[in-house]
Design a protein around this motif. Structure first.
Motif, PDB file in Angstrom:
ATOM      1  N   GLU A  16       0.848  -1.182   0.000  1.00 21.90           N
ATOM      2  CA  GLU A  16       0.000   0.000   0.000  1.00 21.90           C
ATOM      3  C   GLU A  16       0.887   1.237   0.000  1.00 21.90           C
ATOM      4  O   GLU A  16       1.875   1.312   0.744  1.00 21.90           O
ATOM      5  CB  GLU A  16      -0.919   0.011   1.228  1.00 21.90           C
ATOM      6  N   HIS A  17       0.576   2.217  -0.852  1.00 22.00           N
ATOM      7  CA  HIS A  17       1.327   3.465  -0.861  1.00 22.00           C
ATOM      8  C   HIS A  17       1.089   4.228   0.440  1.00 22.00           C
ATOM      9  O   HIS A  17      -0.050   4.349   0.899  1.00 22.00           O
ATOM     10  CB  HIS A  17       0.906   4.340  -2.047  1.00 22.00           C
ATOM     11  N   VAL A  18       2.156   4.740   1.026  1.00 21.35           N
ATOM     12  CA  VAL A  18       2.039   5.548   2.233  1.00 21.35           C
ATOM     13  C   VAL A  18       1.329   6.857   1.907  1.00 21.35           C
ATOM     14  O   VAL A  18       0.434   7.297   2.633  1.00 21.35           O
ATOM     15  CB  VAL A  18       3.425   5.816   2.838  1.00 21.35           C
ATOM     16  N   TYR A  19       1.739   7.483   0.816  1.00 21.04           N
ATOM     17  CA  TYR A  19       1.081   8.685   0.311  1.00 21.04           C
ATOM     18  C   TYR A  19       0.513   8.368  -1.073  1.00 21.04           C
ATOM     19  O   TYR A  19       1.208   7.768  -1.905  1.00 21.04           O
ATOM     20  CB  TYR A  19       2.069   9.845   0.163  1.00 21.04           C
ATOM     21  N   PRO A  20      -0.726   8.791  -1.373  1.00 21.99           N
ATOM     22  CA  PRO A  20      -1.271   8.541  -2.706  1.00 21.99           C
ATOM     23  C   PRO A  20      -0.517   9.344  -3.767  1.00 21.99           C
ATOM     24  O   PRO A  20      -0.120  10.488  -3.536  1.00 21.99           O
ATOM     25  CB  PRO A  20      -2.724   9.030  -2.584  1.00 21.99           C
ATOM     26  N   SER A  46      16.409  11.816  20.184  1.00 22.97           N
ATOM     27  CA  SER A  46      17.210  11.457  19.025  1.00 22.97           C
ATOM     28  C   SER A  46      16.369  11.629  17.766  1.00 22.97           C
ATOM     29  O   SER A  46      15.157  11.424  17.781  1.00 22.97           O
ATOM     30  CB  SER A  46      17.695  10.008  19.143  1.00 22.97           C
ATOM     31  N   PHE A  47      17.003  12.023  16.676  1.00 22.89           N
ATOM     32  CA  PHE A  47      16.292  12.393  15.453  1.00 22.89           C
ATOM     33  C   PHE A  47      16.693  11.476  14.319  1.00 22.89           C
ATOM     34  O   PHE A  47      17.876  11.214  14.109  1.00 22.89           O
ATOM     35  CB  PHE A  47      16.611  13.848  15.089  1.00 22.89           C
ATOM     36  N   ARG A  48      15.694  10.966  13.603  1.00 21.48           N
ATOM     37  CA  ARG A  48      15.939  10.158  12.409  1.00 21.48           C
ATOM     38  C   ARG A  48      15.420  10.943  11.210  1.00 21.48           C
ATOM     39  O   ARG A  48      14.265  11.360  11.183  1.00 21.48           O
ATOM     40  CB  ARG A  48      15.215   8.817  12.498  1.00 21.48           C
ATOM     41  N   ARG A  49      16.248  11.110  10.227  1.00 21.00           N
ATOM     42  CA  ARG A  49      15.875  11.868   9.033  1.00 21.00           C
ATOM     43  C   ARG A  49      15.938  10.946   7.820  1.00 21.00           C
ATOM     44  O   ARG A  49      16.872  10.168   7.663  1.00 21.00           O
ATOM     45  CB  ARG A  49      16.828  13.054   8.843  1.00 21.00           C
ATOM     46  N   HIS A  50      14.925  11.030   6.982  1.00 22.19           N
ATOM     47  CA  HIS A  50      14.860  10.206   5.784  1.00 22.19           C
ATOM     48  C   HIS A  50      14.487  11.092   4.614  1.00 22.19           C
ATOM     49  O   HIS A  50      13.581  11.918   4.703  1.00 22.19           O
ATOM     50  CB  HIS A  50      13.826   9.094   5.948  1.00 22.19           C
ATOM     51  N   SER A  51      15.189  10.933   3.525  1.00 19.57           N
ATOM     52  CA  SER A  51      14.870  11.670   2.304  1.00 19.57           C
ATOM     53  C   SER A  51      14.804  10.679   1.156  1.00 19.57           C
ATOM     54  O   SER A  51      15.711   9.863   0.985  1.00 19.57           O
ATOM     55  CB  SER A  51      15.930  12.740   2.009  1.00 19.57           C
ATOM     56  N   GLY A  52      13.735  10.716   0.414  1.00 16.41           N
ATOM     57  CA  GLY A  52      13.605   9.758  -0.673  1.00 16.41           C
ATOM     58  C   GLY A  52      12.419  10.064  -1.563  1.00 16.41           C
ATOM     59  O   GLY A  52      11.751  11.081  -1.408  1.00 16.41           O
ATOM     60  N   ARG A  53      12.170   9.173  -2.518  1.00 19.71           N
ATOM     61  CA  ARG A  53      11.058   9.348  -3.445  1.00 19.71           C
ATOM     62  C   ARG A  53       9.785   8.840  -2.774  1.00 19.71           C
ATOM     63  O   ARG A  53       9.359   7.706  -2.969  1.00 19.71           O
ATOM     64  CB  ARG A  53      11.346   8.619  -4.753  1.00 19.71           C
ATOM     65  N   GLN A  58       6.093   2.277  -0.419  1.00 21.04           N
ATOM     66  CA  GLN A  58       5.015   1.360  -0.078  1.00 21.04           C
ATOM     67  C   GLN A  58       5.380   0.572   1.177  1.00 21.04           C
ATOM     68  O   GLN A  58       6.548   0.386   1.487  1.00 21.04           O
ATOM     69  CB  GLN A  58       4.748   0.377  -1.230  1.00 21.04           C
ATOM     70  N   VAL A  59       4.347   0.149   1.886  1.00 24.26           N
ATOM     71  CA  VAL A  59       4.534  -0.725   3.038  1.00 24.26           C
ATOM     72  C   VAL A  59       3.614  -1.928   2.872  1.00 24.26           C
ATOM     73  O   VAL A  59       2.503  -1.805   2.349  1.00 24.26           O
ATOM     74  CB  VAL A  59       4.240  -0.012   4.373  1.00 24.26           C
ATOM     75  N   VAL A 114       4.490   3.175  10.172  1.00 28.73           N
ATOM     76  CA  VAL A 114       4.790   1.824   9.692  1.00 28.73           C
ATOM     77  C   VAL A 114       6.012   1.854   8.780  1.00 28.73           C
ATOM     78  O   VAL A 114       6.858   0.964   8.815  1.00 28.73           O
ATOM     79  CB  VAL A 114       3.571   1.226   8.954  1.00 28.73           C
ATOM     80  N   MET A 115       6.113   2.900   7.960  1.00 31.30           N
ATOM     81  CA  MET A 115       7.225   3.001   7.024  1.00 31.30           C
ATOM     82  C   MET A 115       8.555   3.249   7.741  1.00 31.30           C
ATOM     83  O   MET A 115       9.598   2.728   7.330  1.00 31.30           O
ATOM     84  CB  MET A 115       6.966   4.131   6.020  1.00 31.30           C
ATOM     85  N   LEU A 116       8.525   4.034   8.813  1.00 32.34           N
ATOM     86  CA  LEU A 116       9.731   4.359   9.564  1.00 32.34           C
ATOM     87  C   LEU A 116       9.552   3.916  11.013  1.00 32.34           C
ATOM     88  O   LEU A 116       9.374   4.740  11.912  1.00 32.34           O
ATOM     89  CB  LEU A 116      10.019   5.865   9.501  1.00 32.34           C
ATOM     90  N   PRO A 117       9.575   2.611  11.276  1.00 26.29           N
ATOM     91  CA  PRO A 117       9.295   2.118  12.629  1.00 26.29           C
ATOM     92  C   PRO A 117      10.417   2.452  13.605  1.00 26.29           C
ATOM     93  O   PRO A 117      11.572   2.620  13.232  1.00 26.29           O
ATOM     94  CB  PRO A 117       9.169   0.602  12.433  1.00 26.29           C
ATOM     95  N   GLN A 118      10.039   2.542  14.880  1.00 21.58           N
ATOM     96  CA  GLN A 118      10.994   2.736  15.957  1.00 21.58           C
ATOM     97  C   GLN A 118      10.786   1.645  16.999  1.00 21.58           C
ATOM     98  O   GLN A 118       9.732   1.015  17.055  1.00 21.58           O
ATOM     99  CB  GLN A 118      10.806   4.113  16.610  1.00 21.58           C
TER     100      GLN A 118
END
Length: 255
Positions: A16-20, A46-53, A58-59, A114-118
């Motif tokens: 499933e797409h996280v963002y449509p 603590s900070f987690r940074r993610h950059s991507g398309r 999807q998850v 769900v996409m960036l679990p901790q």
């Protein structure tokens, strides 16, 4: 063992797409890039940074009945309002639109988790099943919307941002006893549109947030029809303050 749906517990799960992907239809021309910024804080700061398309992310955590059922219907309800907001256009938001946008904000915040679990999730698992059952935000949740002049970063513009900031707060009851409450603020910017979820617990917790200025409009609980946008957030400093309204709250109470 096969994973089960994070919302209803059903199986099997599908991608499933996280963002449509239709969100890109609203991006201003200068922001037409597939890359986006996501940030997630733990309660230890603590900070987690993610950059991507991000629009292709999807998850595999949602079953087909949820994916093509209530989640697809929610996207259909919110698109006529969110798309012009992404473009920065004036939009009238009646109560039904406010509810749809608020529900979409909760659903998207949960999918991003769900996409960036901790190890210690910022939002508890019960919020997934609550949303599946009620199809709207919980009573104690608050959802807001705003308008942001898209900032320029060193690597160029980012059409989207997502920030998740948790707090653990010690509160005092009327009888003087102290208990520990939690709160998480998830702020999502898409083009010019900003939506924000404030979720806190334990269940039934009542709280108020004092935003300074007129740069925020409540979406949930719903109210009478209003016109979006409010006064613009123009700088990253203003956006940082908006994205962490509890920054002064997480102080220890005196013994």
């Amino acid at each position: 063992m096969a994973r089960s749906c994070v919302f209803c517990g059903g199986a099997p799960v599908t991608n499933e797409h996280v963002y449509p992907r239709w969100l890109a239809e609203g991006f201003p021309e200068k922001m037409r890039t597939g890359r986006a910024i996501l940030g997630s804080y733990s309660d230890k700061s603590s900070f987690r940074r993610h950059s991507g398309r991000i629009l292709t992310a999807q998850v595999k955590a949602v079953c087909e009945p949820c994916n093509s059922g209530w989640m697809s219907a929610l996207e259909g309800r919110v698109k006529p309002y969110l798309l012009p907001m992404i473009k920065g256009q004036i939009v009238e938001l009646p109560p039904g639109a406010q509810e749809a946008l608020a529900t979409w904000t909760v659903k998207t915040a949960l999918m991003c988790q769900v996409m960036l679990p901790q190890d210690e999730p910022n939002l508890p698992a019960e919020l997934f099943t609550d949303l599946y059952r009620d199809r709207q935000p919980a009573e104690e949740m608050k959802v807001f919307c705003g308008y942001m002049m898209p900032p320029q970063y060193l690597n160029g513009p980012s059409p989207m941002e997502n920030r998740s900031v948790p707090r653990t707060i010690r509160q005092r009851r009327a009888d003087g006893s102290v208990f520990e409450a939690w709160a998480t603020v998830v702020t999502i910017r898409i083009g010019y549109a900003v939506v924000q979820l404030v979720s806190a617990g334990p269940k039934g917790l009542r709280y108020e947030l004092g935003f300074e200025g007129s740069y925020v409009e409540p979406l949930w609980p719903v109210r009478e029809t209003f016109s979006w946008p409010p006064r613009a957030l123009k700088t990253l400093k203003e956006f940082n303050v908006f994205a962490d309204p509890l920054r002064q709250v997480g102080q220890r109470l005196p013994e």
